[in-house]
Motif scaffolding. Structure first.
Motif, short mmCIF file in Angstrom:
data_model
loop_
_atom_site.label_atom_id
_atom_site.label_comp_id
_atom_site.label_asym_id
_atom_site.label_seq_id
_atom_site.Cartn_x
_atom_site.Cartn_y
_atom_site.Cartn_z
N TYR A 111 10.10 -1.74 2.47
CA TYR A 111 9.91 -3.13 2.87
C TYR A 111 9.05 -3.23 4.12
O TYR A 111 8.18 -4.10 4.23
CB TYR A 111 11.26 -3.82 3.09
CG TYR A 111 11.13 -5.29 3.35
CD1 TYR A 111 11.01 -6.19 2.29
CD2 TYR A 111 11.13 -5.80 4.65
CE1 TYR A 111 10.87 -7.55 2.52
CE2 TYR A 111 11.00 -7.16 4.89
CZ TYR A 111 10.86 -8.04 3.82
OH TYR A 111 10.72 -9.39 4.05
N GLY A 112 9.27 -2.32 5.07
CA GLY A 112 8.44 -2.32 6.27
C GLY A 112 6.98 -2.08 5.95
O GLY A 112 6.09 -2.70 6.55
N GLY A 113 6.69 -1.18 5.00
CA GLY A 113 5.32 -0.96 4.59
C GLY A 113 4.71 -2.19 3.95
O GLY A 113 3.53 -2.49 4.16
N TYR A 114 5.51 -2.89 3.17
CA TYR A 114 5.05 -4.14 2.55
C TYR A 114 4.69 -5.16 3.63
O TYR A 114 3.63 -5.80 3.57
CB TYR A 114 6.14 -4.67 1.62
CG TYR A 114 6.18 -6.16 1.45
CD1 TYR A 114 5.20 -6.84 0.72
CD2 TYR A 114 7.22 -6.91 2.01
CE1 TYR A 114 5.27 -8.21 0.56
CE2 TYR A 114 7.29 -8.28 1.85
CZ TYR A 114 6.31 -8.93 1.14
OH TYR A 114 6.35 -10.29 0.99
N VAL A 115 5.53 -5.32 4.63
CA VAL A 115 5.28 -6.29 5.69
C VAL A 115 4.00 -5.94 6.44
O VAL A 115 3.16 -6.81 6.72
CB VAL A 115 6.48 -6.35 6.65
CG1 VAL A 115 6.14 -7.17 7.89
CG2 VAL A 115 7.70 -6.92 5.95
N ARG A 116 3.81 -4.67 6.74
CA ARG A 116 2.59 -4.25 7.46
C ARG A 116 1.35 -4.48 6.60
O ARG A 116 0.30 -4.91 7.10
CB ARG A 116 2.70 -2.78 7.86
CG ARG A 116 3.70 -2.52 8.97
CD ARG A 116 3.63 -1.09 9.48
NE ARG A 116 4.03 -0.13 8.47
CZ ARG A 116 5.29 0.25 8.26
NH1 ARG A 116 6.28 -0.28 8.97
NH2 ARG A 116 5.58 1.15 7.34
N ALA A 117 1.46 -4.21 5.31
CA ALA A 117 0.30 -4.39 4.43
C ALA A 117 -0.08 -5.86 4.31
O ALA A 117 -1.28 -6.20 4.28
CB ALA A 117 0.60 -3.81 3.05
N VAL A 118 0.92 -6.74 4.24
CA VAL A 118 0.62 -8.17 4.20
C VAL A 118 -0.10 -8.59 5.49
O VAL A 118 -1.08 -9.35 5.44
CB VAL A 118 1.91 -8.99 4.00
CG1 VAL A 118 1.65 -10.48 4.22
CG2 VAL A 118 2.48 -8.75 2.61
N ARG A 119 0.37 -8.10 6.62
CA ARG A 119 -0.30 -8.45 7.88
C ARG A 119 -1.74 -7.96 7.89
O ARG A 119 -2.65 -8.66 8.37
CB ARG A 119 0.47 -7.86 9.07
CG ARG A 119 -0.18 -8.22 10.43
CD ARG A 119 -0.08 -9.71 10.66
NE ARG A 119 -0.73 -10.18 11.88
CZ ARG A 119 -1.88 -10.87 11.91
NH1 ARG A 119 -2.55 -11.11 10.78
NH2 ARG A 119 -2.37 -11.30 13.04
N GLU A 120 -1.99 -6.78 7.36
CA GLU A 120 -3.35 -6.24 7.31
C GLU A 120 -4.25 -7.08 6.42
O GLU A 120 -5.44 -7.26 6.72
CB GLU A 120 -3.32 -4.79 6.84
CG GLU A 120 -2.73 -3.82 7.86
CD GLU A 120 -2.52 -2.43 7.29
OE1 GLU A 120 -2.98 -2.18 6.15
OE2 GLU A 120 -1.89 -1.61 7.97
N GLU A 121 -3.70 -7.60 5.32
CA GLU A 121 -4.52 -8.46 4.46
C GLU A 121 -4.92 -9.74 5.19
O GLU A 121 -5.98 -10.30 4.89
CB GLU A 121 -3.75 -8.81 3.18
CG GLU A 121 -3.74 -7.70 2.16
CD GLU A 121 -3.18 -8.12 0.82
OE1 GLU A 121 -3.45 -7.41 -0.17
OE2 GLU A 121 -2.47 -9.15 0.74
N TYR A 122 -4.09 -10.18 6.10
CA TYR A 122 -4.37 -11.41 6.86
C TYR A 122 -4.79 -11.08 8.29
O TYR A 122 -4.50 -11.85 9.22
CB TYR A 122 -3.14 -12.31 6.85
CG TYR A 122 -2.92 -12.97 5.51
CD1 TYR A 122 -3.49 -14.20 5.21
CD2 TYR A 122 -2.16 -12.34 4.52
CE1 TYR A 122 -3.31 -14.80 3.98
CE2 TYR A 122 -1.97 -12.93 3.29
CZ TYR A 122 -2.54 -14.16 3.02
OH TYR A 122 -2.37 -14.75 1.79
N ALA A 123 -5.52 -10.00 8.46
CA ALA A 123 -5.95 -9.59 9.80
C ALA A 123 -6.85 -10.62 10.46
O ALA A 123 -6.95 -10.65 11.70
CB ALA A 123 -6.66 -8.24 9.73
#
Length: 219
Positions: free
Chosen positions: A156-168
Motif C-alpha cells: 500500500y505504501g508503494g501504491y501511495v508513493r506511485a500515485v504521488r509520482e504520477e501527480y508530481a
C-alpha cells in the motif's frame, strides 16, 4: 524483454479475446494485445502500469475462483485491459477515451455489438466505482480495481508513493488537499467492495489503510 512484450500477458489477452468472441472468427488478437501493453508501459505512468493491469486481472481470477461471483468473466477481463488504456494524469477524460478505444478496437476484433457495449460500459463505470445493485459484472471489475486498497502495509505504501509520482506536477499542499478529499469520499461509502468475497476479504484492511493514509496527510 520489456513489459510491453510480456509473452505471458499476451497469452492471457489472446485467450480472453478468443473466448469472448463466443465461437465466431476474427482477426489475430495478438496485435491488439501488444498495442494495449505499449499503452500501459507509457513513461508518464507510475501506478497505472502493466503491474496494475496484471494485478486487476489476478484479482478478477481470485473473485471468480474464491468468491464464485459469476458474471461474464471474459468481458470483465477485457474491460480490465482497457480501463486505463488511455491515461494522462493531467486529464479528466481518461475513462471516456479508454471506452472509446475499446469500442473501436473490439468492434474490429470481432465482438458483437452487445459485447462491445458491455465492455465499454464497464470501463466507464471505473469513473465512480459505483455499480448498481445486481450489476455483477460491474461489481467484479470495481472490486478488482480497488483491491490495491486492501494490500499489506508495504504494498500500500508503494501504491501511495506511485500515485504521488504520477501527480508530481501538482504542488504538495494542493495534492494533500485533493488526496484527502478522495480518501474521505472513499471512507464515506457504506461499502468499498460490493461482491460478497471482496467485502469479507478486503473491506476491513482497506479501511485501515485509508484511515492511516488520511491521518498521515493531516500530520
Amino acid at each position: 524483454m520489456t513489459e510491453s512484450a510480456d509473452p505471458a500477458l499476451i497469452q492471457r489477452w489472446n485467450a480472453t479475446l478468443r473466448a469472448a468472441r463466443t465461437g465466431h472468427a476474427g482477426p489475430d488478437p495478438a496485435p491488439y494485445g501488444r498495442n494495449l501493453l505499449e499503452r500501459w508501459a507509457e513513461p508518464q505512468r507510475r501506478y497505472h502500469t502493466v503491474d496494475h493491469l496484471r494485478a486487476v486481472l489476478d484479482r478478477i481470477d481470485e473473485l471468480a475462483d474464491m468468491g464464485g461471483e459469476g458474471g461474464e468473466l471474459e468481458l470483465i477481463r477485457l474491460a480490465a485491459w482497457f480501463h486505463d488504456a488511455v491515461y494522462r494524469p493531467d486529464r479528466s477524460e481518461n475513462e471516456e477515451r479508454s471506452a472509446n478505444l475499446a469500442e473501436k478496437a473490439l468492434t474490429e476484433a470481432g465482438l458483437t455489438p452487445h459485447e462491445v457495449a458491455e465492455v465499454a460500459r464497464l470501463v466507464r463505470l471505473t469513473v465512480t466505482h459505483d455499480p448498481a445493485e445486481g450489476d455483477v459484472n460491474g461489481e467484479i471489475l470495481c472490486d478488482a480495481d480497488l483491491a490495491i486498497l486492501a494490500t499489506d502495509e508495504h504494498t500500500y505504501g508503494g501504491y501511495v508513493r506511485a500515485v504521488r509520482e504520477e501527480y508530481a506536477f501538482v504542488p504538495d499542499e494542493a495534492f494533500r488537499q485533493g488526496r484527502a478529499a478522495v480518501l474521505r469520499q472513499l471512507l464515506s461509502l457504506p461499502r468499498l467492495f460490493r461482491t460478497p468475497y471482496g467485502a469479507a476479504a478486503w473491506e476491513s484492511r482497506a479501511r485501515r489503510n485509508l484511515e492511516g493514509e488520511l491521518a498521515g496527510l493531516g500530520a
